[in-house]
Every structure is written in C-alpha cells, then in structure tokens.
Design an enzyme around this catalytic site. Sequence first.
Site, PDB file in Angstrom:
ATOM      1  CG  HIS A  73      -0.363   0.284   2.516  1.00 46.03           C
ATOM      2  ND1 HIS A  73      -0.011  -0.713   3.401  1.00 46.03           N
ATOM      3  CD2 HIS A  73      -0.039   1.445   3.136  1.00 46.03           C
ATOM      4  CE1 HIS A  73       0.477  -0.168   4.500  1.00 46.03           C
ATOM      5  NE2 HIS A  73       0.490   1.130   4.366  1.00 46.03           N
ATOM      6  CG  ASP A 128       0.065  -4.065   2.877  1.00 46.52           C
ATOM      7  OD1 ASP A 128       0.338  -3.476   1.812  1.00 46.52           O
ATOM      8  OD2 ASP A 128      -0.172  -3.473   3.943  1.00 46.52           O
ATOM      9  CB  SER A 186       3.361   1.826   6.035  1.00 47.73           C
ATOM     10  OG  SER A 186       2.108   1.724   6.640  1.00 47.73           O
TER      11      SER A 186
END
Length: 349
Positions: free
Chosen positions: A91, A122, A201
Amino acid sequence: MTVSHTCRRGAALLCAAALLAGCTGGSPDESPSPGATSPATPSPTVVGELEKSYRKVVRNVLPSVVQITTDNELGSGVVYDDEGHIVTNAHVVGKSRAFEVTFATGGDPLNARLVATHPDQDLAVIRISDPPKKLHPAVFGDSTKVEVGQIVLAMGNPLGLSSSVTQGIVSAVGRSVSEGRGRATIGNMVQTSAAINPGNSGGALVNLSSQVIGVPTLAARDPQFGTGPAPGIGFAIPAATVRNLADQMIEHGRVVDPQKAALGVSVRTVLGEDFRPAGASVVEVVRGGPADRAGIRPGDLLVKVDSTQITDVVTLAEALAGHKPGDRVTVTYVRAGDERSARVTLGEG
C-alpha cells in the site's frame, strides 16, 4: 475499532474488535499495609545497560531504514540486500512504479523502480536504480521465536519525521487482521505496543539483537475516540513471511507460491433476521477443491471454522489466514436449517 494502514495518506480502514480496559485501586493517599513492599526500582546500572542496548540497536539498524516517497504516499522501507533491493508495504507503493528513496543516515534522494508488489499480503519490493557501493542490508531474525513481552523498537519515518524510533513490547503473536472489504487479510501478524504512526508503514520492527522481526503495516483506530491511531495497538508482518515473499518477487518478478490456506469456495455475507451479519454463504465451490471433497455445496452457510465464529466474508478470511495449506479444520455450516460439520484439509489459494 478499525485498523488502518500507517502510510501518511490514503489509509484504508480495517475491521478489528475494540478493547476496553478498566482501572481499580485505592486513593493515592492510602498508605501501604504493614509489611507491604514497594515495587522494585531498577538500579541506575540496569537502566544504563538497557539504554546502551537501545543505542546499539539504533546504530546497527537505522542505516538499513529508508524513506520512500511517491506522488501520493510517504512511507518507509528496509534495505534487503547489497544489490539495492528494498522491502516495503504494497500500500506504500500503490500503483506507482518510480520512487525516491532517502536513507535514514542522510544524503540526496535516490531513484528506485518497482520490482514487484503483492497486495494480497501487503508486501512489495523496489530496487534502487544506481545503488551505493556501501549498503547496510538489515538482518532478518527468526520471527517464529518472537515471544509476548519481548522488547522491540520500531524504526521508520512517521509523519515525515525521518529516522524516528519508538519503543514497546510484543503484545501478541499470531494475529490475523483484515485490511477492509476487498483488501488483504494477513495472518500470523505480530502485535506491538510500540507506536506505529502514519509514515511507519514498511519500516522495521526490531529486537534487541538488532534483528528485524517484522515490517510494521497497520495501526488500530477506534472511531469512538477520534480519527487518530489507537495508542499501543500496531501490527507487523513477521520476518519469515517477508523473506519468503521478497525472495520470490526478486527471483520471479512476482509471488509464485503465496502459501495461503483456502477452502476452495467463493462466498458472500448473509444478514440474519436482526439485519446483522450471520455467516458466509457459499456461492460457488471449486470442483475437486477442499470444500468440494468435504461435501460442502453452494447455498451452505458457513458459521464456524474450528472454534472461530464466522459472521461474514472478513471473519472467514481472518480464520483461514491463521492456517497453512494442508492444515485440517472443522467447518460448521447450516444447510436447509440443519447445522452440520465437516473436516476439511485446506488447499492453497
């Protein structure tokens, strides 16, 4: 409670359960009873040694952490090898194919290109176009040995603040978390109390042996308490999953063996008489697949996998995410008003 990606922008909401904690205790003016002992205070020597351990880990690992910038996102990444490959979240890269990479140790941004992305779990791999001669690939540890209570540090670029480090413990292991409708469901996640904020992230969750044990990807959010991340509830993809998928993407340009358990069915969420989700209705069964061999048919309503209650498509995906192909599970389902069960050997999806 919902769970969201920890990139700076474009976060997706995810479903999770809200946890409430209560406090009990006496008045602060109350004195301890006779003979009671006060909690031990760590000695300066112990505190000093722990601080030294933290500083050593930061020196060892921070050179392996990078900031990744796209047109729409800002996230983190970890240097995977000396050829310039960097692992991050799918993402974070989104639909971009070109990126700017800035090392935590400074220097001008470097250009990078997409190698492969695997949204189902992911993860993504990018590669620096002209990698520096001296890179510092991270050391990935054995995530199967991670234990609850273990001290960890999270390194990344939260809110664009490069080279940030937060500290916490491993709160739980083996979590299965869904990223929302139509998005990835990731199993065997590491839950941590280390602060995971927007921009973290794709960074590094590290033990005190300077080993990366996970890649932070999700932070919990509780809409009852505003839109910010819920303190102390973050999730990281375990190092074993990262290594397995990254190696495949580097070698093949894609993931050829995701090792995700599957029933071999397509399902939809069914609402009960109270208009709440009541199970996952089987729409289609793969011929010769696990469910087909176990006698499950279209129209059956799946309500439980082992002891896990199934209320919708998401909870079914979460239940399966905690298993591997070849595992045997008991699936409870309703057919024509009768509750039945079947032993199913899970396949690969």
